[in-house]
Design a protein around this motif. Structure first.
Motif, PDB file in Angstrom:
ATOM      1  N   ALA A 154     -40.623 -58.910   6.343  1.00  0.00           N
ATOM      2  CA  ALA A 154     -40.537 -60.363   6.485  1.00  0.00           C
ATOM      3  C   ALA A 154     -41.822 -60.924   7.090  1.00  0.00           C
ATOM      4  O   ALA A 154     -42.278 -62.008   6.724  1.00  0.00           O
ATOM      5  CB  ALA A 154     -39.338 -60.723   7.359  1.00  0.00           C
ATOM      6  N   GLN A 155     -42.412 -60.137   8.004  1.00  0.00           N
ATOM      7  CA  GLN A 155     -43.669 -60.578   8.634  1.00  0.00           C
ATOM      8  C   GLN A 155     -44.830 -60.516   7.632  1.00  0.00           C
ATOM      9  O   GLN A 155     -45.667 -61.425   7.587  1.00  0.00           O
ATOM     10  CB  GLN A 155     -43.967 -59.702   9.845  1.00  0.00           C
ATOM     11  CG  GLN A 155     -45.145 -60.184  10.672  1.00  0.00           C
ATOM     12  CD  GLN A 155     -45.307 -59.374  11.953  1.00  0.00           C
ATOM     13  OE1 GLN A 155     -44.544 -58.452  12.212  1.00  0.00           O
ATOM     14  NE2 GLN A 155     -46.294 -59.718  12.747  1.00  0.00           N
ATOM     15  N   TYR A 172     -44.683 -60.750   4.350  1.00  0.00           N
ATOM     16  CA  TYR A 172     -44.525 -61.790   3.334  1.00  0.00           C
ATOM     17  C   TYR A 172     -44.425 -63.193   3.929  1.00  0.00           C
ATOM     18  O   TYR A 172     -44.126 -64.151   3.228  1.00  0.00           O
ATOM     19  CB  TYR A 172     -43.297 -61.497   2.462  1.00  0.00           C
ATOM     20  CG  TYR A 172     -43.504 -60.360   1.501  1.00  0.00           C
ATOM     21  CD1 TYR A 172     -44.159 -60.568   0.293  1.00  0.00           C
ATOM     22  CD2 TYR A 172     -43.079 -59.078   1.816  1.00  0.00           C
ATOM     23  CE1 TYR A 172     -44.363 -59.525  -0.587  1.00  0.00           C
ATOM     24  CE2 TYR A 172     -43.281 -58.026   0.936  1.00  0.00           C
ATOM     25  CZ  TYR A 172     -43.925 -58.248  -0.269  1.00  0.00           C
ATOM     26  OH  TYR A 172     -44.132 -57.214  -1.134  1.00  0.00           O
ATOM     27  N   LYS A 173     -44.647 -63.276   5.244  1.00  0.00           N
ATOM     28  CA  LYS A 173     -44.683 -64.550   5.945  1.00  0.00           C
ATOM     29  C   LYS A 173     -43.417 -65.383   5.704  1.00  0.00           C
ATOM     30  O   LYS A 173     -43.463 -66.558   5.338  1.00  0.00           O
ATOM     31  CB  LYS A 173     -45.921 -65.364   5.535  1.00  0.00           C
ATOM     32  CG  LYS A 173     -47.222 -64.677   5.921  1.00  0.00           C
ATOM     33  CD  LYS A 173     -48.443 -65.494   5.532  1.00  0.00           C
ATOM     34  CE  LYS A 173     -49.719 -64.785   5.939  1.00  0.00           C
ATOM     35  NZ  LYS A 173     -50.935 -65.551   5.569  1.00  0.00           N
ATOM     36  N   VAL A 174     -42.282 -64.730   5.901  1.00  0.00           N
ATOM     37  CA  VAL A 174     -40.994 -65.420   5.778  1.00  0.00           C
ATOM     38  C   VAL A 174     -40.876 -66.425   6.918  1.00  0.00           C
ATOM     39  O   VAL A 174     -41.209 -66.120   8.071  1.00  0.00           O
ATOM     40  CB  VAL A 174     -39.832 -64.404   5.830  1.00  0.00           C
ATOM     41  CG1 VAL A 174     -38.491 -65.125   5.768  1.00  0.00           C
ATOM     42  CG2 VAL A 174     -39.952 -63.409   4.688  1.00  0.00           C
ATOM     43  N   SER A 175     -40.424 -67.601   6.604  1.00  0.00           N
ATOM     44  CA  SER A 175     -40.320 -68.657   7.621  1.00  0.00           C
ATOM     45  C   SER A 175     -39.306 -68.291   8.691  1.00  0.00           C
ATOM     46  O   SER A 175     -38.396 -67.481   8.460  1.00  0.00           O
ATOM     47  CB  SER A 175     -39.912 -69.975   6.964  1.00  0.00           C
ATOM     48  OG  SER A 175     -38.583 -69.891   6.462  1.00  0.00           O
ATOM     49  N   ASP A 218     -35.721 -68.900   7.578  1.00  0.00           N
ATOM     50  CA  ASP A 218     -35.176 -67.870   6.696  1.00  0.00           C
ATOM     51  C   ASP A 218     -34.895 -66.574   7.454  1.00  0.00           C
ATOM     52  O   ASP A 218     -33.932 -65.856   7.158  1.00  0.00           O
ATOM     53  CB  ASP A 218     -36.138 -67.591   5.540  1.00  0.00           C
ATOM     54  CG  ASP A 218     -36.092 -68.686   4.483  1.00  0.00           C
ATOM     55  OD1 ASP A 218     -35.099 -69.449   4.468  1.00  0.00           O
ATOM     56  OD2 ASP A 218     -37.053 -68.806   3.693  1.00  0.00           O
ATOM     57  N   LYS A 219     -35.751 -66.257   8.436  1.00  0.00           N
ATOM     58  CA  LYS A 219     -35.507 -65.062   9.245  1.00  0.00           C
ATOM     59  C   LYS A 219     -34.177 -65.176   9.987  1.00  0.00           C
ATOM     60  O   LYS A 219     -33.394 -64.218  10.036  1.00  0.00           O
ATOM     61  CB  LYS A 219     -36.637 -64.875  10.263  1.00  0.00           C
ATOM     62  CG  LYS A 219     -37.917 -64.309   9.691  1.00  0.00           C
ATOM     63  CD  LYS A 219     -38.933 -64.126  10.816  1.00  0.00           C
ATOM     64  CE  LYS A 219     -40.264 -63.610  10.278  1.00  0.00           C
ATOM     65  NZ  LYS A 219     -41.269 -63.471  11.360  1.00  0.00           N
ATOM     66  N   LYS A 230     -31.243 -65.664   7.062  1.00  0.00           N
ATOM     67  CA  LYS A 230     -31.125 -64.674   5.995  1.00  0.00           C
ATOM     68  C   LYS A 230     -31.320 -63.233   6.457  1.00  0.00           C
ATOM     69  O   LYS A 230     -31.085 -62.305   5.695  1.00  0.00           O
ATOM     70  CB  LYS A 230     -32.120 -64.997   4.879  1.00  0.00           C
ATOM     71  CG  LYS A 230     -31.780 -66.280   4.129  1.00  0.00           C
ATOM     72  CD  LYS A 230     -32.684 -66.478   2.925  1.00  0.00           C
ATOM     73  CE  LYS A 230     -32.280 -67.734   2.149  1.00  0.00           C
ATOM     74  NZ  LYS A 230     -33.134 -67.937   0.938  1.00  0.00           N
ATOM     75  N   VAL A 285     -33.278 -61.804   1.358  1.00  0.00           N
ATOM     76  CA  VAL A 285     -34.423 -62.571   1.873  1.00  0.00           C
ATOM     77  C   VAL A 285     -35.145 -63.223   0.720  1.00  0.00           C
ATOM     78  O   VAL A 285     -35.405 -62.570  -0.264  1.00  0.00           O
ATOM     79  CB  VAL A 285     -35.388 -61.633   2.638  1.00  0.00           C
ATOM     80  CG1 VAL A 285     -36.576 -62.398   3.144  1.00  0.00           C
ATOM     81  CG2 VAL A 285     -34.674 -60.961   3.771  1.00  0.00           C
TER      82      VAL A 285
END
Length: 260
Positions: A157-158, A160-163, A166-167, A170, A260
């Motif tokens: 997640a980090q 792919y720069k998940v917001s 969303d973290k 999701k 995700v």
């Protein structure tokens, strides 16, 4: 409903066997002692239970005790969740919170009730005591649930720069929810036990603990036994309901809303 019964057929059978075994122990103990002031008969206890169901004072007391327990649980859960977020985001915060939780966990309940009765009243003291019992426990459960999250997933997640949104919705919530919900039923059940015990100590008016104290004062053992059984049953109902909710949430985690 049929699928639920089929999947848990063995558990249901063994649970029923356990209930029958406890009932037989009660019957044997009663006929061994043959003293209603020590062990009440099953028949008299059921009669007392029926009398409680048609008593408005019982339902008032039941409602107030349940409301106080719910209030204690919600406050404990929200406070524990907020502190858990702080501990997850900051190692310094985690180090600061850790000894505080240790102190709260080791507080002697009886002494706390006595002090709270001096500072507050018989309605507020049981709520605070229940919070002091549930709060550190829920905090530890949330931290343990967070610790079980796959670290590779968090790293992905980090990368792919998940917001942050969303973290939270999701990853974190779907993954920790099954464990937290499964334990919430047991926490509420424990909360009811602590609440009623505190109400007995505080002689809280309009409460299950107050009714038990009154039954003890008038040596009405069948009524005391009936109140105890009803308290246990209510706790078990919450435990089962939250376990089912956790099962549903677990399905969501495994593909019905947790990607995700």
């Amino acid at each position: 409903m049929k699928k639920f019964i089929k999947d848990r057929k063995l558990n249901i059978i063994f649970s029923l066997v356990a209930v029958v075994a406890m009932w037989l122990v009660w019957i044997i103990a009663y006929y061994t002692v043959e003293n209603d002031y020590i062990i009440p008969s099953f028949t008299n206890t059921i009669k007392s239970m029926g009398g409680l169901f048609i008593s408005s004072s019982f339902w008032t007391a039941f409602g107030y005790s349940l409301l106080r327990t719910a209030e204690s649980f919600v406050i404990s859960f929200v406070a524990a969740a907020l502190l858990a977020v702080c501990a997850i985001c900051s190692k310094a915060a985690a180090a600061f919170i850790r000894p505080i939780m240790a102190v709260i966990r080791t507080l002697p309940t009886m002494a706390v009730i006595i002090m709270l009765l001096v500072w507050t009243n018989a309605k507020i003291a049981p709520v605070i005591v229940t919070i002091l019992v549930l709060f550190p426990m829920i905090y530890a459960q949330i931290m343990a649930a967070y610790g079980d999250i796959d670290k590779n997933l968090l790293q992905m997640a980090q990368v792919y720069k998940v917001s942050a949104k969303d973290k939270i919705f999701k990853i974190y919530i779907p993954l920790v929810s099954p464990n937290i919900l499964a334990q919430s039923g047991a926490n509420i059940s424990l909360g009811i036990k602590v609440m009623v015990s505190s109400e007995i100590m505080a002689s809280t008016y309009k409460s299950l603990g107050g009714l038990m104290q009154s039954a003890r004062f008038y040596v009405d053992i069948p009524r005391l036994a009936a109140l105890t059984i009803l308290t246990v049953v209510v706790g078990l109902i919450f435990d089962v309901c939250f376990s089912q909710l956790a099962h549903i949430t677990d399905k969501w985690t495994k593909g019905k809303g947790g990607g995700v």
